[in-house]
Design an enzyme around this catalytic site. Structure first.
Site, PDB file in Angstrom:
ATOM      1  N   GLU A  19       0.813  -1.218   0.000  1.00 45.00           N
ATOM      2  CA  GLU A  19       0.000   0.000   0.000  1.00 45.00           C
ATOM      3  C   GLU A  19       0.849   1.272   0.000  1.00 45.00           C
ATOM      4  OE1 GLU A  19      -3.907  -0.470   2.364  1.00 45.00           O
ATOM      5  OE2 GLU A  19      -2.500  -1.825   3.297  1.00 45.00           O
ATOM      6  N   SER A 147      -6.467  -2.632   1.432  1.00 43.57           N
ATOM      7  CA  SER A 147      -6.861  -2.041   0.141  1.00 43.57           C
ATOM      8  C   SER A 147      -7.527  -3.054  -0.794  1.00 43.57           C
ATOM      9  CB  SER A 147      -5.654  -1.407  -0.570  1.00 43.57           C
ATOM     10  OG  SER A 147      -5.259  -0.230   0.098  1.00 43.57           O
ATOM     11  N   TYR A 213     -10.055   3.395  -5.103  1.00 45.51           N
ATOM     12  CA  TYR A 213      -9.067   4.403  -5.503  1.00 45.51           C
ATOM     13  C   TYR A 213      -9.198   4.909  -6.935  1.00 45.51           C
ATOM     14  CZ  TYR A 213      -6.913   2.539  -1.320  1.00 45.51           C
ATOM     15  OH  TYR A 213      -6.685   2.112  -0.044  1.00 45.51           O
ATOM     16  N   ARG A 252     -10.538   3.133  12.057  1.00 46.93           N
ATOM     17  CA  ARG A 252     -11.800   2.900  11.349  1.00 46.93           C
ATOM     18  C   ARG A 252     -12.193   1.443  11.498  1.00 46.93           C
ATOM     19  NH1 ARG A 252     -10.819   3.154   5.686  1.00 46.93           N
ATOM     20  NH2 ARG A 252     -11.931   1.192   5.716  1.00 46.93           N
ATOM     21  N   ASP A 254     -14.848  -1.446   9.892  1.00 45.77           N
ATOM     22  CA  ASP A 254     -15.744  -1.691   8.754  1.00 45.77           C
ATOM     23  C   ASP A 254     -16.778  -2.757   9.089  1.00 45.77           C
ATOM     24  OD1 ASP A 254     -14.071   0.028   7.366  1.00 45.77           O
ATOM     25  OD2 ASP A 254     -13.017  -1.559   6.284  1.00 45.77           O
ATOM     26  N   GLU A 267     -13.477  -5.734   9.704  1.00 50.74           N
ATOM     27  CA  GLU A 267     -12.070  -5.510  10.050  1.00 50.74           C
ATOM     28  C   GLU A 267     -11.905  -4.157  10.722  1.00 50.74           C
ATOM     29  OE1 GLU A 267      -9.212  -4.457   7.253  1.00 50.74           O
ATOM     30  OE2 GLU A 267     -10.554  -3.223   6.057  1.00 50.74           O
ATOM     31  N   ASN A 269      -9.045  -0.912  11.069  1.00 46.23           N
ATOM     32  CA  ASN A 269      -7.877  -0.292  10.438  1.00 46.23           C
ATOM     33  C   ASN A 269      -7.278   0.696  11.426  1.00 46.23           C
ATOM     34  OD1 ASN A 269      -8.223  -1.182   7.446  1.00 46.23           O
ATOM     35  ND2 ASN A 269     -10.243  -0.489   8.086  1.00 46.23           N
ATOM     36  N   GLY A 273      -6.810   5.445   5.454  1.00 43.88           N
ATOM     37  CA  GLY A 273      -6.398   6.448   4.464  1.00 43.88           C
ATOM     38  C   GLY A 273      -6.678   7.867   4.924  1.00 43.88           C
TER      39      GLY A 273
HETATM   40  N1  LIG Z   1     -17.815 -11.207   4.429  1.00 44.91           N
HETATM   41  C1  LIG Z   1     -18.032 -10.245   3.529  1.00 44.91           C
HETATM   42  N2  LIG Z   1     -19.280 -10.035   3.024  1.00 44.91           N
HETATM   43  C2  LIG Z   1     -19.517  -9.069   2.118  1.00 44.91           C
HETATM   44  N3  LIG Z   1     -18.563  -8.245   1.623  1.00 44.91           N
HETATM   45  C3  LIG Z   1     -17.293  -8.411   2.064  1.00 44.91           C
HETATM   46  C4  LIG Z   1     -16.971  -9.419   3.033  1.00 44.91           C
HETATM   47  N4  LIG Z   1     -15.638  -9.340   3.274  1.00 44.91           N
HETATM   48  C5  LIG Z   1     -15.167  -8.353   2.491  1.00 44.91           C
HETATM   49  N5  LIG Z   1     -16.145  -7.784   1.755  1.00 44.91           N
HETATM   50  C6  LIG Z   1     -15.967  -6.697   0.775  1.00 44.91           C
HETATM   51  O1  LIG Z   1     -14.585  -6.599   0.455  1.00 44.91           O
HETATM   52  C7  LIG Z   1     -14.047  -5.338   0.882  1.00 44.91           C
HETATM   53  C8  LIG Z   1     -12.628  -5.507   1.441  1.00 44.91           C
HETATM   54  O2  LIG Z   1     -12.635  -6.400   2.533  1.00 44.91           O
HETATM   55  P1  LIG Z   1     -11.894  -6.067   3.904  1.00 44.91           P
HETATM   56  O3  LIG Z   1     -12.080  -7.245   4.785  1.00 44.91           O
HETATM   57  O4  LIG Z   1     -12.371  -4.776   4.427  1.00 44.91           O
HETATM   58  O5  LIG Z   1     -10.366  -6.015   3.456  1.00 44.91           O
HETATM   59  P2  LIG Z   1      -9.309  -4.809   3.254  1.00 44.91           P
HETATM   60  O6  LIG Z   1      -8.430  -4.857   4.435  1.00 44.91           O
HETATM   61  O7  LIG Z   1      -8.564  -5.154   2.007  1.00 44.91           O
HETATM   62  O8  LIG Z   1     -10.090  -3.523   3.151  1.00 44.91           O
HETATM   63  C9  LIG Z   1     -15.028  -4.831   1.897  1.00 44.91           C
HETATM   64  O9  LIG Z   1     -14.956  -3.418   1.968  1.00 44.91           O
HETATM   65  C10 LIG Z   1     -16.357  -5.349   1.362  1.00 44.91           C
HETATM   66  O10 LIG Z   1     -16.848  -4.561   0.282  1.00 44.91           O
HETATM   67 MG   LIG Z   2     -11.559  -2.764   4.476  1.00 44.29          MG
END
Ligand SMILES: Nc1ncnc2c1ncn2[C@@H]1O[C@H](COP(=O)(O)OP(=O)(O)O)[C@@H](O)[C@H]1O
Ligand SMILES: [Mg+2]
Length: 313
Positions: A19, A147, A213, A252, A254, A267, A269, A273
């Site tokens: 990243e 990302s 992005y 943050r 999510d 997750e 963070n 960003g």
């Molecule tokens: N279990 C899930 N169900 C639905 N969407 C998911 C799920 N896991 C990830 N996503 C989608 O993938 C994106 C990236 O996943 P995330 O776990 O936040 O990883 P990163 O650390 O790369 O941001 C999320 O913002 C969401 O849009």
């Molecule tokens: Mg994420």
């Protein structure tokens, strides 16, 4: 505001992670804001020589604008502890845990915080059985990346093994997660505050690298449109999920909401960003705080850590 009270500030950016480019954007935006506020701030591209560079520089504190491994995973935080330099955001443990999606989910599960059902994938995995247990679609992710790098949304049973191979190019630890339909919500935390939630709407299959992005058709809703009670519930959960990982300062969390509006944590963070298009600045604006004010509030988290988290000596 007395900009001098911060002393000489190193803005750590770039670094060796996947990243790197995003981090350079965050770091430069932070640097510009600090400079506008009259803070004596300097850009440091944090490579493997970061310890001698910081030692020679005579800095008083560090603003960490590094994303991903090395900078967001506790490694740089540990180096700063060794140097006795205060820094922004979470400490070693919180950063290290947040970087590892598997350990986060195990921990949240252990404290009763809802997170999508998951399994670890490896060369021994019976992929057809995982599909049976989790159902489709399944999200496959490297455990320690960001990302959306290396993530696949698997919709057909035969695609799971290929998705594992893709994720395994980034990390030997790979997880499969049950998909939650959404909407997707993110909560920005700043000090004791949880800022107004943002609801994300993507045109792509999920919030992937392009949607984050490159594309300009990802829609961000802040206020989120959730009812007040639901908004407060997710905000409370964000604080709990963050605290469970021993995170603090700013960050943050999510979420995905299911069909019934039940929130699941995806997750956390610890160094999200910080470009002026990023999510935390967007949530701050909705709370009446402009980008420059936000950057100073984040820098303030290095002041409070100074007393509270000091190690021995
Ligand atoms: N279990 C899930 N169900 C639905 N969407 C998911 C799920 N896991 C990830 N996503 C989608 O993938 C994106 C990236 O996943 P995330 O776990 O936040 O990883 P990163 O650390 O790369 O941001 C999320 O913002 C969401 O849009
Ligand atoms: Mg994420």
């Amino acid at each position: 505001m007395n900009a001098g009270r911060y002393g000489k500030v190193a803005v750590l950016m770039g670094g060796p992670s996947a990243e790197r480019e995003v981090s350079l954007k965050s770091g430069n935006a932070v640097l510009a804001a600090l400079t506008r506020a009259g803070v004596d701030a300097h850009a440091i591209d944090a490579g493997r020589d970061v310890i001698p560079v910081l030692e020679r520089g005579g800095f008083d504190r560090a603003f960490i604008a590094l994303h991903g491994r090395f900078g967001e995973d506790g490694v740089v935080q540990g180096a700063l502890e060794t140097l006795g330099l205060p820094y922004t955001g979470s400490g070693v443990l919180g950063c290290a845990l947040s970087m590892d999606k598997l350990r986060c989910k195990q921990l949240w599960k252990g404290c009763g915080i809802a997170t999508p059902a998951f399994e670890v994938l490896d060369a021994e995995t019976r992929f057809d059985q995982v599909v049976e247990r989790l159902g489709l679609p399944i999200f496959v992710k490297p455990a320690r990346e960001g990302s959306s790098i290396g993530i696949t949304k698997v919709k057909q049973p035969g695609e799971l093994e290929r998705a594992w191979e893709t994720a395994a190019r980034y990390d030997d630890l790979v997880i499969a997660e049950q998909a939650i339909v959404g909407p997707e919500i993110t909560a920005a935390l700043l000090g004791d505050q949880v800022l107004p939630l943002i609801r994300l709407e993507t045109v792509t299959e999920f919030y992937d690298y392009d949607a984050k992005y490159l594309r300009d058709d990802t829609r961000y809703h802040c206020p989120s449109g959730l009812a007040g009670r639901e908004e407060r519930r997710v905000q409370r959960l964000a604080r709990q999920a963050f605290a469970a990982l021993d995170c603090g300062g700013w960050g943050r969390v999510d979420f995905m909401l299911d069909r019934n509006g039940e929130p699941y944590v995806l997750e956390a963070n610890t160094v999200p960003g910080m470009t002026d298009h990023s999510l935390v600045p967007m949530a701050a604006r909705a709370a009446g705080m402009d980008f420059d004010a936000l950057v100073l509030r984040i820098l303030d988290t290095s002041l409070t850590r100074e007393g509270a988290r000091r190690g021995p000596g």
